[in-house]
Scaffold this motif. Structure first.
Motif, PDB file in Angstrom:
ATOM      1  N   LEU A  27       0.822  -1.213   0.000  1.00 13.63           N
ATOM      2  CA  LEU A  27       0.000   0.000   0.000  1.00 13.63           C
ATOM      3  C   LEU A  27       0.853   1.259   0.000  1.00 13.63           C
ATOM      4  O   LEU A  27       0.466   2.292  -0.563  1.00 13.63           O
ATOM      5  N   VAL A  28       2.037   1.180   0.599  1.00  6.97           N
ATOM      6  CA  VAL A  28       2.947   2.323   0.631  1.00  6.97           C
ATOM      7  C   VAL A  28       3.287   2.789  -0.783  1.00  6.97           C
ATOM      8  O   VAL A  28       3.482   3.985  -1.012  1.00  6.97           O
ATOM      9  N   ALA A  29       3.342   1.869  -1.734  1.00  7.08           N
ATOM     10  CA  ALA A  29       3.662   2.234  -3.114  1.00  7.08           C
ATOM     11  C   ALA A  29       2.616   3.178  -3.696  1.00  7.08           C
ATOM     12  O   ALA A  29       2.937   4.156  -4.370  1.00  7.08           O
ATOM     13  N   HIS A  30       1.360   2.902  -3.424  1.00  5.89           N
ATOM     14  CA  HIS A  30       0.281   3.730  -3.958  1.00  5.89           C
ATOM     15  C   HIS A  30       0.200   5.073  -3.227  1.00  5.89           C
ATOM     16  O   HIS A  30      -0.043   6.116  -3.841  1.00  5.89           O
ATOM     17  N   ALA A  31       0.402   5.032  -1.911  1.00  2.00           N
ATOM     18  CA  ALA A  31       0.397   6.281  -1.140  1.00  2.00           C
ATOM     19  C   ALA A  31       1.555   7.179  -1.567  1.00  2.00           C
ATOM     20  O   ALA A  31       1.384   8.386  -1.767  1.00  2.00           O
ATOM     21  N   TYR A  32       2.722   6.593  -1.705  1.00  2.00           N
ATOM     22  CA  TYR A  32       3.906   7.349  -2.128  1.00  2.00           C
ATOM     23  C   TYR A  32       3.686   7.984  -3.505  1.00  2.00           C
ATOM     24  O   TYR A  32       3.944   9.183  -3.696  1.00  2.00           O
ATOM     25  N   THR A  33       3.212   7.192  -4.449  1.00  2.88           N
ATOM     26  CA  THR A  33       3.033   7.677  -5.820  1.00  2.88           C
ATOM     27  C   THR A  33       2.066   8.845  -5.880  1.00  2.88           C
ATOM     28  O   THR A  33       2.317   9.842  -6.570  1.00  2.88           O
ATOM     29  N   ARG A  34       0.972   8.754  -5.148  1.00  4.79           N
ATOM     30  CA  ARG A  34      -0.039   9.808  -5.205  1.00  4.79           C
ATOM     31  C   ARG A  34       0.333  11.009  -4.335  1.00  4.79           C
ATOM     32  O   ARG A  34       0.455  12.133  -4.834  1.00  4.79           O
TER      33      ARG A  34
END
Length: 312
Positions: free
Chosen positions: A148-155
């Protein structure tokens, strides 16, 4: 390294995180923030060079298309923040839980209310590309929360960086109010210094207890998130090419009849669902009937013949 004060576990409801910047000399190439930075560089460049983003940065953005982009963001962040809330106590994500500082759903609700009115929920729908993105976020949040960190980071990191440029472009190009109505998505009232906050966020990422394999999977997932975003951009670009005229004074934009009826901005904006009622598509469908085409061709021939005769 940035240090947090008065809320060291992230901003909870009613609590605003304070942070200060200190020199960070401890970043290692194996840190998650560095792996993400290097591992998504190519994806980041490709996303910035999509036609939609290039046009946006040049101020070539139609209001109707900006509204549809806002709709896509609403569905994306609704899914993302639902999964973030689900995992707020999970050790693989908890240190990155900053609802007061970062969450965007409520800001997007304000923007949709501004653009579509109080009944905005009845006028919008999740597009195909956005739905794929949303489905992946839900899968990750429920089955692979360490990603989930990947999506939070990207956005969120993008919103605090390039998003601030887009805010100014949109406000100027669309002649939006100086009170920031319609662009609340880009307004982070509880982040007093974006650069310092991003450093804090990266430090929190680097402190997560993750093995090498998990870090590699997170980088891979971040690249997947970029691809989802690019698919949404491409979808918006295709819709944008069908908008031949901007909406005027509460009217609806003219659609040229090409493409999927579900993407007709008149119909989507008017009813928010698929059906046979779009007047533009109805007219186009009628014009495609063989008999109608024959009659039109005959009329054109008669007029052309009359004009030729007159010129003689």
């Amino acid at each position: 390294m940035p240090s947090a004060m008065e809320g060291s576990e992230g901003g909870e409801e009613g609590e605003i995180l304070r942070y200060e910047e200190t020199e960070d000399n401890s970043v290692s190439p194996s840190d998650l923030s560095e792996l993400l930075k290097e591992g998504t560089k190519e994806s980041h460049d490709r996303a910035e060079n999509t036609q939609f983003v290039k046009d946006f940065l040049k101020g070539r953005i139609k209001k109707e298309l900006f509204k549809l982009a806002t709709v896509a963001l609403y569905f994306t962040y609704s899914a993302l923040e639902e999964e973030i809330d689900r995992n707020k106590d999970n050790p693989v994500f908890a240190p990155l839980y900053f609802p007061v500082e970062l969450h965007r759903r409520e800001a997007l609700v304000k923007d949709l209310n501004y653009f579509y009115g109080e009944d905005w929920k009845e006028k919008i729908q999740c597009s195909e590309a956005t739905q794929h993105y949303v489905d992946r976020i839900h899968h990750v949040g429920q089955h692979e929360p360490e990603l989930l960190v990947a999506h939070a980071y990207t956005r969120y990191m993008g919103d605090l960086s390039g998003g601030q440029v887009l805010k100014k472009v949109a406000q100027r190009a669309l002649k939006l109010p100086s009170t920031e109505e319609g662009i609340q998505f880009y307004v982070f009232d509880n982040v007093s210094n974006a650069q310092q906050f991003k450093q804090l966020y990266r430090a929190r990422m680097n402190a997560l207890d993750l093995d090498k394999n998990t870090k590699e999977r997170i980088v891979e997932e971040a690249n997947r998130a970029f691809r989802f975003n690019m698919q949404v951009f491409d979808e918006l670009d295709k819709i944008g090419r069908t908008l031949t005229e901007e909406a005027q004074d509460g009217g609806f934009p003219v659609h040229d009849g090409k493409g999927d009826i579900r993407k007709c901005p008149y119909y989507a904006d008017k009813l928010g669902k698929v059906g046979p009622g779009c007047p533009y598509h109805a007219a186009v469908a009628l014009a495609k009937q063989p008999l109608v085409q024959l009659l039109l061709a005959t009329c054109v021939a008669v007029v052309a013949g009359a004009a030729a005769w007159y010129l003689l």
